[in-house]
Design a protein around this motif. Structure first.
Motif, PDB file in Angstrom:
ATOM      1  N   MET A 192       0.874  -1.165   0.000  1.00  0.00           N
ATOM      2  CA  MET A 192       0.000   0.000   0.000  1.00  0.00           C
ATOM      3  C   MET A 192       0.912   1.216   0.000  1.00  0.00           C
ATOM      4  SD  MET A 192      -2.930   0.914   2.765  1.00  0.00           S
ATOM      5  CE  MET A 192      -3.271   2.589   3.201  1.00  0.00           C
ATOM      6  N   MET A 193       0.780   2.050  -1.044  1.00  0.00           N
ATOM      7  CA  MET A 193       1.707   3.166  -1.192  1.00  0.00           C
ATOM      8  C   MET A 193       0.965   4.488  -1.230  1.00  0.00           C
ATOM      9  SD  MET A 193       4.510   3.903  -4.211  1.00  0.00           S
ATOM     10  CE  MET A 193       3.363   4.327  -5.521  1.00  0.00           C
ATOM     11  N   ILE A 194       1.457   5.442  -0.456  1.00  0.00           N
ATOM     12  CA  ILE A 194       0.923   6.804  -0.500  1.00  0.00           C
ATOM     13  C   ILE A 194       1.767   7.578  -1.499  1.00  0.00           C
ATOM     14  CG2 ILE A 194       0.546   8.908   0.827  1.00  0.00           C
ATOM     15  CD1 ILE A 194      -1.110   6.564   1.789  1.00  0.00           C
ATOM     16  N   THR A 195       1.124   8.334  -2.375  1.00  0.00           N
ATOM     17  CA  THR A 195       1.902   9.123  -3.324  1.00  0.00           C
ATOM     18  C   THR A 195       1.110  10.346  -3.745  1.00  0.00           C
ATOM     19  OG1 THR A 195       3.108   9.065  -5.408  1.00  0.00           O
ATOM     20  CG2 THR A 195       1.055   7.847  -5.337  1.00  0.00           C
ATOM     21  N   HIS A 196       1.810  11.326  -4.306  1.00  0.00           N
ATOM     22  CA  HIS A 196       1.084  12.434  -4.927  1.00  0.00           C
ATOM     23  C   HIS A 196       1.566  12.619  -6.371  1.00  0.00           C
ATOM     24  CE1 HIS A 196       4.369  14.499  -2.479  1.00  0.00           C
ATOM     25  NE2 HIS A 196       4.819  14.335  -3.691  1.00  0.00           N
ATOM     26  N   ASP A 197       2.203  11.556  -6.880  1.00  0.00           N
ATOM     27  CA  ASP A 197       2.780  11.601  -8.220  1.00  0.00           C
ATOM     28  C   ASP A 197       1.948  10.686  -9.125  1.00  0.00           C
ATOM     29  OD1 ASP A 197       4.257  10.982 -10.508  1.00  0.00           O
ATOM     30  OD2 ASP A 197       6.151  11.399  -9.499  1.00  0.00           O
ATOM     31  N   VAL A 198       1.290  11.287 -10.116  1.00  0.00           N
ATOM     32  CA  VAL A 198       0.358  10.539 -10.951  1.00  0.00           C
ATOM     33  C   VAL A 198       1.079   9.438 -11.737  1.00  0.00           C
ATOM     34  CG1 VAL A 198      -1.291  10.723 -12.849  1.00  0.00           C
ATOM     35  CG2 VAL A 198      -1.158  12.530 -11.132  1.00  0.00           C
ATOM     36  N   ASP A 199       2.207   9.778 -12.348  1.00  0.00           N
ATOM     37  CA  ASP A 199       2.934   8.792 -13.145  1.00  0.00           C
ATOM     38  C   ASP A 199       3.397   7.614 -12.297  1.00  0.00           C
ATOM     39  OD1 ASP A 199       3.207   9.904 -15.932  1.00  0.00           O
ATOM     40  OD2 ASP A 199       3.838  11.622 -14.736  1.00  0.00           O
ATOM     41  N   GLU A 200       3.856   7.949 -11.106  1.00  0.00           N
ATOM     42  CA  GLU A 200       4.313   6.905 -10.193  1.00  0.00           C
ATOM     43  C   GLU A 200       3.170   5.959  -9.856  1.00  0.00           C
ATOM     44  OE1 GLU A 200       7.025   8.036  -6.977  1.00  0.00           O
ATOM     45  OE2 GLU A 200       5.388   7.507  -5.628  1.00  0.00           O
ATOM     46  N   ALA A 201       2.014   6.536  -9.579  1.00  0.00           N
ATOM     47  CA  ALA A 201       0.850   5.722  -9.214  1.00  0.00           C
ATOM     48  C   ALA A 201       0.466   4.798 -10.369  1.00  0.00           C
ATOM     49  CB  ALA A 201      -0.321   6.632  -8.840  1.00  0.00           C
ATOM     50  N   VAL A 202       0.415   5.348 -11.587  1.00  0.00           N
ATOM     51  CA  VAL A 202      -0.021   4.540 -12.725  1.00  0.00           C
ATOM     52  C   VAL A 202       0.997   3.454 -13.047  1.00  0.00           C
ATOM     53  CG1 VAL A 202      -0.660   4.596 -15.169  1.00  0.00           C
ATOM     54  CG2 VAL A 202      -1.356   6.462 -13.657  1.00  0.00           C
ATOM     55  N   LEU A 203       2.253   3.830 -13.005  1.00  0.00           N
ATOM     56  CA  LEU A 203       3.306   2.886 -13.373  1.00  0.00           C
ATOM     57  C   LEU A 203       3.379   1.697 -12.409  1.00  0.00           C
ATOM     58  CD1 LEU A 203       5.716   2.340 -15.272  1.00  0.00           C
ATOM     59  CD2 LEU A 203       7.143   3.562 -13.642  1.00  0.00           C
ATOM     60  N   LEU A 204       3.230   1.978 -11.121  1.00  0.00           N
ATOM     61  CA  LEU A 204       3.500   0.932 -10.130  1.00  0.00           C
ATOM     62  C   LEU A 204       2.262   0.120  -9.730  1.00  0.00           C
ATOM     63  CD1 LEU A 204       5.922   2.805  -7.694  1.00  0.00           C
ATOM     64  CD2 LEU A 204       6.514   1.223  -9.510  1.00  0.00           C
ATOM     65  N   SER A 205       1.082   0.719  -9.831  1.00  0.00           N
ATOM     66  CA  SER A 205      -0.055   0.112  -9.116  1.00  0.00           C
ATOM     67  C   SER A 205      -0.890  -0.847  -9.942  1.00  0.00           C
ATOM     68  CB  SER A 205      -0.991   1.219  -8.617  1.00  0.00           C
ATOM     69  OG  SER A 205      -0.275   2.319  -8.194  1.00  0.00           O
ATOM     70  N   ASP A 206      -1.573  -1.731  -9.206  1.00  0.00           N
ATOM     71  CA  ASP A 206      -2.656  -2.507  -9.790  1.00  0.00           C
ATOM     72  C   ASP A 206      -3.954  -1.729  -9.678  1.00  0.00           C
ATOM     73  OD1 ASP A 206      -1.054  -4.777 -10.323  1.00  0.00           O
ATOM     74  OD2 ASP A 206      -1.087  -5.237  -8.193  1.00  0.00           O
ATOM     75  N   ARG A 207      -4.071  -0.983  -8.579  1.00  0.00           N
ATOM     76  CA  ARG A 207      -5.254  -0.154  -8.387  1.00  0.00           C
ATOM     77  C   ARG A 207      -4.824   1.186  -7.817  1.00  0.00           C
ATOM     78  NH1 ARG A 207      -9.782  -2.196  -4.871  1.00  0.00           N
ATOM     79  NH2 ARG A 207      -8.150  -3.364  -3.809  1.00  0.00           N
ATOM     80  N   ILE A 208      -5.518   2.240  -8.230  1.00  0.00           N
ATOM     81  CA  ILE A 208      -5.232   3.564  -7.695  1.00  0.00           C
ATOM     82  C   ILE A 208      -6.469   4.062  -6.963  1.00  0.00           C
ATOM     83  CG2 ILE A 208      -4.566   5.934  -8.254  1.00  0.00           C
ATOM     84  CD1 ILE A 208      -3.332   4.869 -10.816  1.00  0.00           C
ATOM     85  N   VAL A 209      -6.263   4.368  -5.672  1.00  0.00           N
ATOM     86  CA  VAL A 209      -7.366   4.878  -4.874  1.00  0.00           C
ATOM     87  C   VAL A 209      -7.229   6.392  -4.817  1.00  0.00           C
ATOM     88  CG1 VAL A 209      -8.399   4.905  -2.579  1.00  0.00           C
ATOM     89  CG2 VAL A 209      -7.453   2.773  -3.499  1.00  0.00           C
ATOM     90  N   MET A 210      -8.217   7.100  -5.344  1.00  0.00           N
ATOM     91  CA  MET A 210      -8.148   8.557  -5.388  1.00  0.00           C
ATOM     92  C   MET A 210      -8.975   9.137  -4.266  1.00  0.00           C
ATOM     93  SD  MET A 210      -8.395   9.009  -9.475  1.00  0.00           S
ATOM     94  CE  MET A 210      -8.826   7.352  -9.974  1.00  0.00           C
ATOM     95  N   MET A 211      -8.372  10.010  -3.496  1.00  0.00           N
ATOM     96  CA  MET A 211      -9.057  10.569  -2.328  1.00  0.00           C
ATOM     97  C   MET A 211      -9.554  11.978  -2.639  1.00  0.00           C
ATOM     98  SD  MET A 211      -7.979   8.490   0.642  1.00  0.00           S
ATOM     99  CE  MET A 211      -7.987   9.736   1.869  1.00  0.00           C
ATOM    100  N   THR A 212     -10.721  12.290  -2.121  1.00  0.00           N
ATOM    101  CA  THR A 212     -11.233  13.655  -2.272  1.00  0.00           C
ATOM    102  C   THR A 212     -10.493  14.567  -1.297  1.00  0.00           C
ATOM    103  OG1 THR A 212     -12.904  13.350  -0.590  1.00  0.00           O
ATOM    104  CG2 THR A 212     -13.514  12.754  -2.842  1.00  0.00           C
ATOM    105  N   ASN A 213     -10.687  15.866  -1.454  1.00  0.00           N
ATOM    106  CA  ASN A 213     -10.011  16.803  -0.565  1.00  0.00           C
ATOM    107  C   ASN A 213     -10.617  16.780   0.822  1.00  0.00           C
ATOM    108  OD1 ASN A 213      -8.067  17.829  -2.277  1.00  0.00           O
ATOM    109  ND2 ASN A 213      -9.545  19.181  -3.264  1.00  0.00           N
TER     110      ASN A 213
END
Lengths: 264, 299
Positions: A192-213
Motif C-alpha cells: 500500500m503506497m501513499i503518493t502524490h505523483d500521478v505517473d508513479e501511481a499509474v506505473l507501479l499500481s494494480d489499483r489507484i485509490v483517489m481521495m477527495t479533498n
C-alpha cells in the motif's frame, strides 16, 4: 476472503473544543499480492490513513482487519517505509536492517541465519557494498533503499510505503521505482503506497485509490490499472492503457477535485 | 615517497654537482624531513608557540609587578624557589596531613569520582523519567528548577548534619552540584527524540528496555554528554570549596592550610594544579563524548 480490509474508518482530530474530521467512512479491501496506491492532494489525510493501517494512529471509528484479525497497534507484519527514511544514524546500514531482523526472527532463526537474511535483503536493494557505512555517509536514494530493505527484512504481510520517493530527485526516483517494481514482481508482496505523483501511481499500481479533498476526505474513485506486468517504463509510457489511466487520475485530481488552498 | 624523492632530486640537490658521490645519502633524509617532519613541526609550532609566548609575557609582567618591595604576592621566581620540594617530590608522606601534592589531589579526585559517578547514574535516570513522562515532568521540574539554584556550599551544613562526617558530606556536595545539569540536559535530549525514531521502534515493537538502550540512549547521547561535561566542571569547582571547610586530606584543604601558614607560593602552585586537572577532566569527558556520539552527529 479479503486479505487486508479497511473497514468504515473515520478519523477526527480534536484540539481542545475544536474537532476536525480528517477521514470519513473509508472502506477499502486489498487482496494478497496487490499493489495499491493512494493518491490525493496534500492535506487530504492519505498519510493519516497509512498511519492507521500501520497502527501508529488509532482510528476514531471503524478498524483495520488483516487476515481476519483486527490490528490496532504497530507491528512488523505491517512494515513501514517512511518518507524521510528514518534510519537510525548511529547504526551502520547493516545494523539498521539487522535490528529489525533480530526483533522479528530472534526466536526462530539462528545467528548465522539472521546474518544471511540481513545480507540477502541488502542484496535485494543492491546495498551490500555499503553495509558498514552509516546513514550520514550515503546518498538519499541509498538511504531509502536501506529503508526498504529494513521493511522487507521483517517479512511483512503488508508493505506500507509513505511517499517513499517524495524526497528524491527525479532520476533517483525513477531508478528506485524500477527497483520497487522488480521487488514486487519477485516477492509478490502486498503493497500500500501513499503518493502524490500521478505517473508513479499509474506505473507501479494494480489499483489507484483517489481521495477527495479534506476535511472529511473520502475515497472518490478507484481505478484499475490493467497494464500487463512486468512493466517497462519506456514501453508503457506510450501505451494507450497507460495514457488513459493517467488521464483519468489527472481529471480526478485537477478537474473534479481541484486543490483549494484555503480548504486545507 | 619515492615519487617525491625523484621529483625533488633535480630541483633541490642538483646545483652542487661537484659532490656527485655524496648525493644519495642526504636526499632521502631531506625528503623525509620535508614530507613528514616539517608539517608536524609546523602543527606543533602553531599550537604551542602562541600560548607559550603569552605565558612568558604574563610571567614577565607578574615578575616585574611583584618584585618591588612591599608586594603582597610572591613573584614567579619566588614561587618556583619556595615550592621546589612540592613540585619535584609530590609523593612524600610524613604522616597526618603533611603529604605530597599527589596525595592531596588524588584524595580530591576520589571524592569527585565517587560523587560524580553517583550523580551521573541518578541524573541520567531522573532525566529519562522527566523526559519520558509528562506527569513526572510536571511534578519534578519545578522542584529541580528551584533546587539547582542553591549554591553548592549551602548544602554542606545540611550534609554535615545528616552524615556527621566530613568525607561523605563532601561527596554529597559533589553529587548535588553536578546532578542538575545532567538531569536537565538528559530530559531535554529524551524529549527531543524525533517522532520518526519512536515510530520505528513502534513498528519493530521494541520493548521499553530495548527502546531505552537502542533508541533513547544513542539519540539523546549528545545532550546527555553536554550535561555530563557541565557536571564534571561544576563538581571540580565545588570540591575545592567543600574541602576547605571539611578539612582532611585534599587539595582544597591544602590551599586553606597553606593560607593559614602564610605559604602563598604553595597556594599559587596548588591553583595551577587545580586548573590543569579541571582542564584534563573536561577533556576526558569531551573525548568520551566524541567516541560515544560519533555517528549521531550527522544524519
Amino acid at each position: 476472503m479479503a486479505y487486508l480490509q479497511i473497514d468504515h474508518v473515520d478519523k477526527t482530530f480534536r484540539r481542545g473544543a475544536v474537532e476536525t474530521s480528517v477521514l470519513k467512512d473509508i472502506t477499502l479491501i486489498i487482496e494478497k499480492g496487490e499493489y495499491v496506491s493512494i493518491i490525493g492532494h496534500s492535506g487530504c489525510g492519505k498519510s493519516t490513513l497509512l498511519n492507521i493501517v500501520a497502527g501508529l494512529t488509532p482510528a476514531t471509528v471503524g478498524g483495520v482487519i488483516l487476515q481476519n484479525r483486527e490490528v490496532n497497534s504497530p507491528g512488523p507484519d505491517r512494515a513501514v517505509v517512511f518518507q524521510n527514511h528514518s534510519l537510525l544514524p548511529w547504526l551502520t546500514v547493516y545494523d539498521n536492517v539487522r535490528i529489525g531482523v533480530d526483533k522479528v526472527f530472534g526466536r526462530t532463526k539462528t545467528r548465522t541465519e539472521r546474518n544471511a537474511w540481513t545480507m540477502h535483503n541488502l542484496e535485494l536493494v543492491q546495498m551490500t557494498h555499503a553495509r558498514d557505512k552509516r546513514p550520514g555517509e550515503i546518498s538519499g536514494g541509498m538511504k531509502q533503499r536501506v529503508g526498504i530493505a529494513r521493511a522487507l527484512a521483517m517479512e511483512p504481510k503488508v508493505l506500507l510505503l509513505d511517499e517513499p520517493f517524495g524526497a528524491l530527485d527525479a532520476l533517483t526516483r525513477a531508478h528506485l521505482q524500477d527497483s520497487v517494481m522488480a521487488l514486487h514482481q519477485k516477492l509478490n508482496n502486498t503493497v500500500m503506497m501513499i503518493t502524490h505523483d500521478v505517473d508513479e501511481a499509474v506505473l507501479l499500481s494494480d489499483r489507484i485509490v483517489m481521495m477527495t479533498n479534506g476535511p472529511s476526505a473520502q475515497i472518490g474513485e478507484i481505478l484499475d490499472v490493467t497494464l500487463p506486468r512486468p512493466r517497462k517504463r519506456l514501453e508503457v509510457a506510450t501505451s494507450p492503457a497507460y495514457l488513459k489511466a493517467r488521464q483519468r487520475v489527472l481529471e480526478f485530481l485537477y478537474e473534479r477535485h481541484a486543490y483549494i488552498e484555503s480548504a486545507a | 615517497m619515492t615519487m617525491t624523492v625523484l621529483k625533488t632530486e633535480p630541483a633541490s640537490v642538483l646545483p652542487p654537482a661537484a659532490a656527485a658521490k655524496v648525493l644519495p645519502l642526504p636526499k632521502p633524509e631531506r625528503a623525509f624531513f620535508k614530507t613528514s617532519v616539517l608539517p608536524k613541526l609546523k602543527g606543533f609550532a602553531t599550537s604551542v608557540v602562541p600560548p607559550a609566548v603569552v605565558i612568558c609575557l604574563l610571567l614577565a609582567v607578574w615578575e616585574i609587578l611583584c618584585r618591588k618591595a612591599g608586594a603582597t604576592l610572591p613573584p614567579p621566581s619566588r614561587v618556583n624557589a619556595d615550592t621546589r620540594e612540592l613540585i619535584f617530590d609530590p609523593f612524600f608522606d610524613r604522616g597526618g596531613l603533611d603529604k605530597g601534592l599527589f596525595w592531596h589531589l588524588s584524595a580530591s579526585l576520589q571524592r569527585v569520582a565517587l560523587g560524580y559517578a553517583i550523580a551521573a547514574v541518578c541524573g541520567v535516570a531522573l532525566g529519562t523519567l522527566v523526559g519520558q513522562s509528562m506527569w513526572a515532568m510536571r511534578g519534578l521540574d519545578p522542584i529541580f528548577q528551584v533546587l539547582r539554584t542553591v549554591p553548592p556550599l549551602a548544602w554542606l551544613p545540611l550534609a554535615l548534619a545528616a552524615f556527621r562526617q566530613g568525607h561523605p558530606s563532601a561527596i554529597f556536595v559533589i553529587f548535588i552540584t553536578s546532578i542538575w545539569p545532567i538531569i536537565i540536559n538528559t530530559a531535554v535530549g529524551i524529549r527531543n527524540i524525533p517522532q520518526d525514531y519512536r515510530n520505528v521502534s513502534a513498528v519493530l515493537r521494541l520493548n521499553p528496555i530495548e527502546f531505552f538502550y537502542k533508541i533513547m540512549v544513542p539519540s539523546a547521547a549528545p545532550y546527555i554528554f553536554t550535561g555530563l561535561r557541565i557536571g564534571i566542571g561544576l563538581s571540580w569547582l565545588a570540591i575545592v570549596a567543600a574541602e576547605m571547610l571539611i578539612g582532611g586530606v585534599g587539595i582544597g584543604f591544602f590551599i586553606w592550610d597553606a593560607w593559614n601558614s602564610s605559604h602563598i607560593s604553595e597556594i599559587i602552585l596548588a591553583l595551577i594544579y587545580v586548573g590543569i586537572i579541571g582542564f584534563l577532566l573536561d577533556r576526558i569527558v569531551a573525548t568520551l563524548a566524541n567516541i560515544v556520539t560519533r555517528g549521531t552527529a550527522y544524519n
